[in-house]
Design a protein around this motif. Structure first.
Motif, PDB file in Angstrom:
ATOM      1  N   GLN A   1      41.186  10.217  30.431  1.00 53.86           N
ATOM      2  CA  GLN A   1      39.882  10.097  31.085  1.00 53.86           C
ATOM      3  C   GLN A   1      39.946   9.151  32.283  1.00 53.86           C
ATOM      4  O   GLN A   1      39.318   9.402  33.314  1.00 53.86           O
ATOM      5  CB  GLN A   1      38.842   9.642  30.067  1.00 53.86           C
ATOM      6  CG  GLN A   1      38.585  10.682  28.986  1.00 53.86           C
ATOM      7  CD  GLN A   1      37.666  10.183  27.888  1.00 53.86           C
ATOM      8  OE1 GLN A   1      37.328   9.006  27.832  1.00 53.86           O
ATOM      9  NE2 GLN A   1      37.265  11.078  26.999  1.00 53.86           N
ATOM     10  N   ILE A   2      40.699   8.080  32.144  1.00 51.45           N
ATOM     11  CA  ILE A   2      40.878   7.162  33.269  1.00 51.45           C
ATOM     12  C   ILE A   2      41.567   7.875  34.432  1.00 51.45           C
ATOM     13  O   ILE A   2      41.183   7.713  35.599  1.00 51.45           O
ATOM     14  CB  ILE A   2      41.680   5.923  32.829  1.00 51.45           C
ATOM     15  CG1 ILE A   2      40.819   5.047  31.906  1.00 51.45           C
ATOM     16  CG2 ILE A   2      42.162   5.121  34.038  1.00 51.45           C
ATOM     17  CD1 ILE A   2      41.578   3.908  31.260  1.00 51.45           C
TER      18      ILE A   2
ATOM     19  N   LEU B   1      36.571   2.186  28.296  1.00 52.55           N
ATOM     20  CA  LEU B   1      37.277   3.097  27.392  1.00 52.55           C
ATOM     21  C   LEU B   1      38.310   2.316  26.571  1.00 52.55           C
ATOM     22  O   LEU B   1      38.835   1.299  27.031  1.00 52.55           O
ATOM     23  CB  LEU B   1      37.972   4.195  28.198  1.00 52.55           C
ATOM     24  CG  LEU B   1      37.020   5.118  28.984  1.00 52.55           C
ATOM     25  CD1 LEU B   1      37.777   5.901  30.043  1.00 52.55           C
ATOM     26  CD2 LEU B   1      36.289   6.066  28.034  1.00 52.55           C
ATOM     27  N   PRO B   2      38.613   2.800  25.351  1.00 52.67           N
ATOM     28  CA  PRO B   2      39.570   2.088  24.484  1.00 52.67           C
ATOM     29  C   PRO B   2      41.004   2.290  24.960  1.00 52.67           C
ATOM     30  O   PRO B   2      41.564   3.377  24.833  1.00 52.67           O
ATOM     31  CB  PRO B   2      39.336   2.720  23.113  1.00 52.67           C
ATOM     32  CG  PRO B   2      38.816   4.093  23.415  1.00 52.67           C
ATOM     33  CD  PRO B   2      38.027   3.974  24.677  1.00 52.67           C
ATOM     34  N   THR B   3      41.606   1.264  25.515  1.00 53.82           N
ATOM     35  CA  THR B   3      42.963   1.387  26.046  1.00 53.82           C
ATOM     36  C   THR B   3      44.027   1.063  25.000  1.00 53.82           C
ATOM     37  O   THR B   3      45.212   1.071  25.303  1.00 53.82           O
ATOM     38  CB  THR B   3      43.132   0.446  27.251  1.00 53.82           C
ATOM     39  OG1 THR B   3      42.817  -0.896  26.851  1.00 53.82           O
ATOM     40  CG2 THR B   3      42.203   0.864  28.378  1.00 53.82           C
ATOM     41  N   ALA B   4      43.596   0.778  23.773  1.00 50.75           N
ATOM     42  CA  ALA B   4      44.539   0.549  22.669  1.00 50.75           C
ATOM     43  C   ALA B   4      43.958   1.196  21.424  1.00 50.75           C
ATOM     44  O   ALA B   4      42.762   1.462  21.332  1.00 50.75           O
ATOM     45  CB  ALA B   4      44.761  -0.951  22.442  1.00 50.75           C
ATOM     46  N   GLY B   5      44.847   1.482  20.459  1.00 53.96           N
ATOM     47  CA  GLY B   5      44.370   2.094  19.228  1.00 53.96           C
ATOM     48  C   GLY B   5      44.601   3.591  19.199  1.00 53.96           C
ATOM     49  O   GLY B   5      45.315   4.159  20.049  1.00 53.96           O
ATOM     50  N   ASP B   6      43.966   4.265  18.211  1.00 52.42           N
ATOM     51  CA  ASP B   6      44.223   5.691  17.981  1.00 52.42           C
ATOM     52  C   ASP B   6      43.774   6.578  19.134  1.00 52.42           C
ATOM     53  O   ASP B   6      44.328   7.666  19.331  1.00 52.42           O
ATOM     54  CB  ASP B   6      43.529   6.142  16.695  1.00 52.42           C
ATOM     55  CG  ASP B   6      44.093   5.459  15.454  1.00 52.42           C
ATOM     56  OD1 ASP B   6      45.245   4.964  15.542  1.00 52.42           O
ATOM     57  OD2 ASP B   6      43.393   5.412  14.423  1.00 52.42           O
ATOM     58  N   THR B   7      42.748   6.157  19.873  1.00 54.73           N
ATOM     59  CA  THR B   7      42.214   7.007  20.948  1.00 54.73           C
ATOM     60  C   THR B   7      42.668   6.565  22.332  1.00 54.73           C
ATOM     61  O   THR B   7      42.104   6.990  23.336  1.00 54.73           O
ATOM     62  CB  THR B   7      40.674   7.003  20.900  1.00 54.73           C
ATOM     63  OG1 THR B   7      40.196   5.661  21.012  1.00 54.73           O
ATOM     64  CG2 THR B   7      40.165   7.623  19.604  1.00 54.73           C
ATOM     65  N   ALA B   8      43.686   5.739  22.395  1.00 48.54           N
ATOM     66  CA  ALA B   8      44.163   5.251  23.689  1.00 48.54           C
ATOM     67  C   ALA B   8      44.661   6.393  24.569  1.00 48.54           C
ATOM     68  O   ALA B   8      44.492   6.355  25.798  1.00 48.54           O
ATOM     69  CB  ALA B   8      45.264   4.213  23.489  1.00 48.54           C
ATOM     70  N   GLY B   9      45.271   7.400  23.959  1.00 44.24           N
ATOM     71  CA  GLY B   9      45.768   8.533  24.740  1.00 44.24           C
ATOM     72  C   GLY B   9      44.634   9.300  25.402  1.00 44.24           C
ATOM     73  O   GLY B   9      44.740   9.709  26.571  1.00 44.24           O
ATOM     74  N   VAL B  10      43.544   9.484  24.666  1.00 46.13           N
ATOM     75  CA  VAL B  10      42.378  10.162  25.239  1.00 46.13           C
ATOM     76  C   VAL B  10      41.800   9.333  26.385  1.00 46.13           C
ATOM     77  O   VAL B  10      41.434   9.867  27.434  1.00 46.13           O
ATOM     78  CB  VAL B  10      41.314  10.402  24.152  1.00 46.13           C
ATOM     79  CG1 VAL B  10      40.050  10.998  24.757  1.00 46.13           C
ATOM     80  CG2 VAL B  10      41.860  11.305  23.053  1.00 46.13           C
ATOM     81  N   ALA B  11      41.716   8.008  26.169  1.00 40.48           N
ATOM     82  CA  ALA B  11      41.190   7.130  27.207  1.00 40.48           C
ATOM     83  C   ALA B  11      42.051   7.191  28.465  1.00 40.48           C
ATOM     84  O   ALA B  11      41.531   7.193  29.589  1.00 40.48           O
ATOM     85  CB  ALA B  11      41.112   5.702  26.691  1.00 40.48           C
ATOM     86  N   ALA B  12      43.365   7.233  28.286  1.00 40.83           N
ATOM     87  CA  ALA B  12      44.258   7.290  29.451  1.00 40.83           C
ATOM     88  C   ALA B  12      44.013   8.560  30.269  1.00 40.83           C
ATOM     89  O   ALA B  12      44.012   8.521  31.509  1.00 40.83           O
ATOM     90  CB  ALA B  12      45.713   7.224  28.984  1.00 40.83           C
TER      91      ALA B  12
ATOM     92  N   GLY C   1      31.914   5.990  29.925  1.00 40.61           N
ATOM     93  CA  GLY C   1      32.406   5.622  28.609  1.00 40.61           C
ATOM     94  C   GLY C   1      31.273   4.988  27.827  1.00 40.61           C
ATOM     95  O   GLY C   1      30.144   4.934  28.324  1.00 40.61           O
ATOM     96  N   PRO C   2      31.525   4.481  26.642  1.00 37.12           N
ATOM     97  CA  PRO C   2      32.706   4.691  25.807  1.00 37.12           C
ATOM     98  C   PRO C   2      32.713   6.101  25.182  1.00 37.12           C
ATOM     99  O   PRO C   2      31.845   6.913  25.479  1.00 37.12           O
ATOM    100  CB  PRO C   2      32.573   3.614  24.727  1.00 37.12           C
ATOM    101  CG  PRO C   2      31.515   2.669  25.205  1.00 37.12           C
ATOM    102  CD  PRO C   2      30.617   3.481  26.063  1.00 37.12           C
ATOM    103  N   THR C   3      33.668   6.305  24.262  1.00 39.03           N
ATOM    104  CA  THR C   3      33.853   7.642  23.723  1.00 39.03           C
ATOM    105  C   THR C   3      33.157   7.867  22.393  1.00 39.03           C
ATOM    106  O   THR C   3      33.002   9.017  21.982  1.00 39.03           O
ATOM    107  CB  THR C   3      35.355   7.928  23.541  1.00 39.03           C
ATOM    108  OG1 THR C   3      35.916   6.897  22.719  1.00 39.03           O
ATOM    109  CG2 THR C   3      36.077   7.951  24.872  1.00 39.03           C
ATOM    110  N   THR C   4      32.749   6.819  21.702  1.00 42.00           N
ATOM    111  CA  THR C   4      32.165   6.979  20.371  1.00 42.00           C
ATOM    112  C   THR C   4      30.749   6.411  20.322  1.00 42.00           C
ATOM    113  O   THR C   4      30.391   5.514  21.086  1.00 42.00           O
ATOM    114  CB  THR C   4      33.023   6.278  19.301  1.00 42.00           C
ATOM    115  OG1 THR C   4      33.000   4.860  19.534  1.00 42.00           O
ATOM    116  CG2 THR C   4      34.460   6.785  19.340  1.00 42.00           C
ATOM    117  N   GLY C   5      29.964   6.941  19.368  1.00 46.10           N
ATOM    118  CA  GLY C   5      28.586   6.529  19.220  1.00 46.10           C
ATOM    119  C   GLY C   5      28.387   5.044  18.973  1.00 46.10           C
ATOM    120  O   GLY C   5      27.559   4.408  19.646  1.00 46.10           O
ATOM    121  N   PRO C   6      29.100   4.434  18.016  1.00 52.04           N
ATOM    122  CA  PRO C   6      28.901   3.003  17.769  1.00 52.04           C
ATOM    123  C   PRO C   6      29.173   2.133  18.996  1.00 52.04           C
ATOM    124  O   PRO C   6      28.457   1.155  19.240  1.00 52.04           O
ATOM    125  CB  PRO C   6      29.898   2.708  16.642  1.00 52.04           C
ATOM    126  CG  PRO C   6      30.042   4.001  15.914  1.00 52.04           C
ATOM    127  CD  PRO C   6      29.969   5.045  16.990  1.00 52.04           C
TER     128      PRO C   6
END
Length: 209
Positions: free
Chosen positions: A77-78, A64-75, A131-136
């Motif tokens: 989910q973790i 999961l992305p732990t930095a950037g715009d979606t870091a809060g969502v990742a936190a 994870g991850p959260t996005t298609g790409p």
């Protein structure tokens, strides 16, 4: 009026029984009653079970992305994964073994960070990755994990491209795909009596879905 066909069919056995009784009375000897033939039920097909493999311990990885715009969502989910693992272990684990979880950063965009994180999770023997959260990101991770035989459960990817990339059949997601969401929205609009619908979408594969 003519009787229904079912009534005529049911009347036939009664006539035959009456005729048999009359014949039996004329001869003075009882006629043997026919014994119905019952076909034996087929034996149930036994369930096939796969031979157990692995070391018997469930190891979960998160990507999961732990930095950037979606870091809060990742936190969030973790934290959810940690809660689930804690509850599993408090209940005795899986197959009487404690469950282990390993967290790794996917990065916000496809690239070397995700490749390195996947390689590290595979080297540590994970059985499944959340994870991850996005298609790409999913599209990049899928072939890397499939090569190692590791299943991937996405927490947010909803496009059709990642499903198409799942040649090994190891991909699942916890949210409906865009096509299913579109059908649900269309049904809701029709049920509400909408006559005109405007669609605002990004000019890319995600928007098309």
């Amino acid at each position: 009026p003519a009787r229904p066909a079912t009534s005529r069919v049911r009347a036939v056995p009664a006539v035959l029984v009456a005729a048999a009784l009359v014949l039996a009375g004329c001869t003075g000897e009882p006629e043997p009653m026919p014994t119905p033939t019952v076909s034996p039920e087929p034996s149930p097909t036994p369930f096939r079970t796969a031979a157990p493999s692995g070391d018997g311990a469930l190891v979960i990885g998160t990507l999961l992305p732990t930095a950037g715009d979606t870091a809060g969502v990742a936190a969030a989910q973790i934290a959810a994964v940690e809660t689930a693992v804690r509850e599993l272990n408090e209940g005795g684990g899986v197959l009487d073994q404690p469950v282990t979880v390993i967290h790794r950063d996917s990065g916000a965009e496809p690239g070397d960070r995700l490749t390195a994180s996947v390689a590290d999770l595979v080297a540590r023997g994970v059985d499944v990755v959340i994870g991850p959260t996005t298609g790409p990101l999913v599209e990049q991770a899928l072939p890397l994990l499939a090569e190692a035989g590791v299943a991937l459960i996405s927490t947010g990817a909803t496009g059709s491209a990642e499903r198409a990339a799942d040649a090994a059949g190891l991909f699942a997601r916890v949210v409906p795909g865009d096509a299913a969401q579109g059908q649900a929205l269309a049904g809701a609009a029709i049920a509400a009596g909408a006559e005109t619908v405007a669609v605002v979408a990004s000019d890319d594969a995600y928007g098309t879905d």
